[in-house]
Motif scaffolding. Structure first.
Motif, PDB file in Angstrom:
ATOM      1  N   GLN A  59       0.901  -1.187   0.154  1.00 44.63           N
ATOM      2  CA  GLN A  59       0.006   0.039   0.092  1.00 44.63           C
ATOM      3  C   GLN A  59       0.762   1.207  -0.050  1.00 44.63           C
ATOM      4  N   VAL A  66      -7.416   2.210   0.819  1.00 46.01           N
ATOM      5  CA  VAL A  66      -6.121   2.498   1.537  1.00 46.01           C
ATOM      6  C   VAL A  66      -5.463   3.666   0.629  1.00 46.01           C
ATOM      7  N   TYR A  76       4.108   0.977   1.783  1.00 45.80           N
ATOM      8  CA  TYR A  76       4.391  -0.010   3.041  1.00 45.80           C
ATOM      9  C   TYR A  76       3.616  -1.265   3.092  1.00 45.80           C
ATOM     10  N   GLY A  78       0.539  -3.695   4.272  1.00 43.54           N
ATOM     11  CA  GLY A  78      -0.826  -3.581   4.859  1.00 43.54           C
ATOM     12  C   GLY A  78      -1.382  -5.023   5.304  1.00 43.54           C
ATOM     13  N   SER A 113      -5.284   2.273   9.319  1.00 45.03           N
ATOM     14  CA  SER A 113      -5.835   2.930   8.455  1.00 45.03           C
ATOM     15  C   SER A 113      -7.395   2.925   8.814  1.00 45.03           C
ATOM     16  N   TYR A 116     -10.235   0.270   5.336  1.00 40.98           N
ATOM     17  CA  TYR A 116      -9.851  -0.914   4.581  1.00 40.98           C
ATOM     18  C   TYR A 116     -10.853  -1.514   3.947  1.00 40.98           C
ATOM     19  N   ASN A 195      -7.046  -4.043  10.958  1.00 41.06           N
ATOM     20  CA  ASN A 195      -5.968  -3.656   9.964  1.00 41.06           C
ATOM     21  C   ASN A 195      -4.805  -3.257  10.820  1.00 41.06           C
ATOM     22  N   LEU A 197      -0.999  -1.062   9.469  1.00 44.02           N
ATOM     23  CA  LEU A 197      -0.043  -0.412   8.407  1.00 44.02           C
ATOM     24  C   LEU A 197       1.199  -0.872   9.075  1.00 44.02           C
ATOM     25  N   ASP A 199       5.644  -0.051   8.189  1.00 43.11           N
ATOM     26  CA  ASP A 199       6.786   0.883   7.496  1.00 43.11           C
ATOM     27  C   ASP A 199       7.852   0.944   8.299  1.00 43.11           C
TER      28      ASP A 199
END
Length: 401
Positions: A59, A66, A76, A78, A113, A116, A195, A197, A199
């Motif tokens: 994503q 998203v 990143y 997801g 997020s 999603y 969800n 995320l 990174d």
């Protein structure tokens, strides 16, 4: 002879320096960079999901609504958990194995997020996988999604803002692989759709085992959030993975569907502190933080306490007219001076946590009451546990009338 000793010393010194420079363990593609696309984890990361379920996503691709910007690089990872008891994970081989007896620090940027949007596996209806989940990190010995040991885990990742989460690993064996997994709130009463995320993974760096790492997640610069209209107005059927019902090709000459009523979003829940709503608060109201934990004889906030403290933070962030006192309390077993000192240190730790997250210190007071205000009998273990607590007292709140 002296020359030989000098040469031996030089070789020893060079080996020490070399060992130090090679102490860090590196990941392949720690920034999770790749072409944005659903059902395809970033290059260097292997899917560890369930048979028949889609893989994690690279994503922000716009898939599933998203669009949250990356904190490092362009993309990143997801990952979701689902209401059919399946959840997503990725793994990879480390540049070198972790060594038993050595401690390591590691960090990730995490966020939730607010949108999603996909298909519920139990109702087969379009739904928003936006519930908060936790992240688990495992060590293993093979690329077969080995979960030999749980190295560390977060509390629920609730913030729709990038936060840096810090981890400390104390491996007992030479784990050669790392696995990162999205998982439900525990204990899990019912599986749900959520969800996380992921990174900007750091290197896995050796540290002294006596060294502490920051337990509280650290806020990163905020990024613009997606529009709230995206959930109800943005067409996403073409972005649903092929193994979901909405991705089946439509038959020729299919009649136009009947107009469907627009989905009505429920109102956002009223912010609370430990379940107490603003509408139930008044000046002088006292709220006990039942899920706030400290190690014995310590004022260090545990990782399990982040959820309740983040709830207090979110409430104060939203209700800027509210000022509070943080009060620490103990049971009556230790001496008076010790009880006042420990309860004050714990109350101060809570205040500093909130200040570090951005709450103005002028809205916070802290005080240690020691064992002067018991709420239960100190003659039983249960009563002493009830007395060992932290409370929030409302000092100022604007009248809603």
């Amino acid at each position: 002879m002296r020359k030989q000793h000098f040469l031996s010393f030089a070789l020893l010194l060079s080996s020490v320096v070399l060992g130090t420079s090679q102490g860090a363990i590196y990941l392949n593609n720690p920034s999770f960079e790749d072409f944005p696309r659903h059902s395809h984890p970033p290059t260097g990361w292997q899917d560890c999901g369930f048979p028949g379920e889609s893989a994690p996503d690279t994503q922000p691709s716009g898939d599933f609504a998203v669009t949250y910007p990356a904190t490092d690089g362009s993309t990143y990872l997801g990952m979701v958990v689902r209401d059919n008891e399946t959840y997503e994970a990725v793994t990879q081989k480390l540049s070198s194995p972790m060594k038993p007896g050595i401690c390591y620090e590691f960090s990730l940027h995490l966020a939730r997020s607010p949108y999603y949007v996909s298909i519920s596996r139990t109702t087969e209806q379009r739904t928003n996988f936006n519930q908060p989940v936790k992240l688990r990190i495992y060590g293993g010995f093979s690329s077969n999604c080995d979960r030999s040991v749980l190295l560390d885990e977060t509390g629920l990742v609730k913030a729709s803002q990038w936060m840096q989460y810090n981890f400390k690993f104390e491996p007992k064996q030479a784990y050669s692989h790392i696995l990162i997994e999205a998982f439900y709130e525990t204990p899990t009463l019912f599986p749900y759709n959520g969800n996380v995320l992921v990174d900007n993974a750091s290197a896995i760096t050796p540290i002294p085992c006596s060294e502490d790492i920051p337990e509280a997640p650290q806020a990163l610069p905020e990024v613009e959030q997606p529009s709230e209209e995206v959930l109800t107005t943005e067409p996403i059927a073409s972005n649903i993975p092929a193994n979901t019902p909405e991705a089946d090709p439509e038959p020729a000459n299919k009649p136009d569907p009947k107009p469907q009523p627009q989905e009505v979003k429920p109102p956002k829940p009223e912010p609370t502190i430990a379940g107490v709503k603003r509408s139930e608060m008044e000046k002088g109201k006292i709220i006990t933080l039942d899920k706030l934990y400290f190690p014995a004889d310590s004022s260090s906030i545990t990782r399990d306490s982040r959820e309740v403290l983040n709830e207090v933070f979110e409430f104060l962030k939203t209700n800027k007219d509210v000022a509070i006192e943080i009060g620490g309390h103990t049971n009556d077993l230790p001496p008076d001076d010790y009880c006042f000192k420990l309860s004050t240190a714990r109350a101060k730790s809570v205040a500093e946590y909130l200040i570090n997250r951005g709450i103005n210190r002028d809205r916070l007071e802290y005080k240690g009451y020691g064992k002067t205000k018991p709420i239960a009998s100190n003659k039983t273990a249960y009563g002493r546990k009830q007395n060992q607590r932290v409370e929030i007292k409302i000092l100022d709140i604007a009248s809603d009338g």
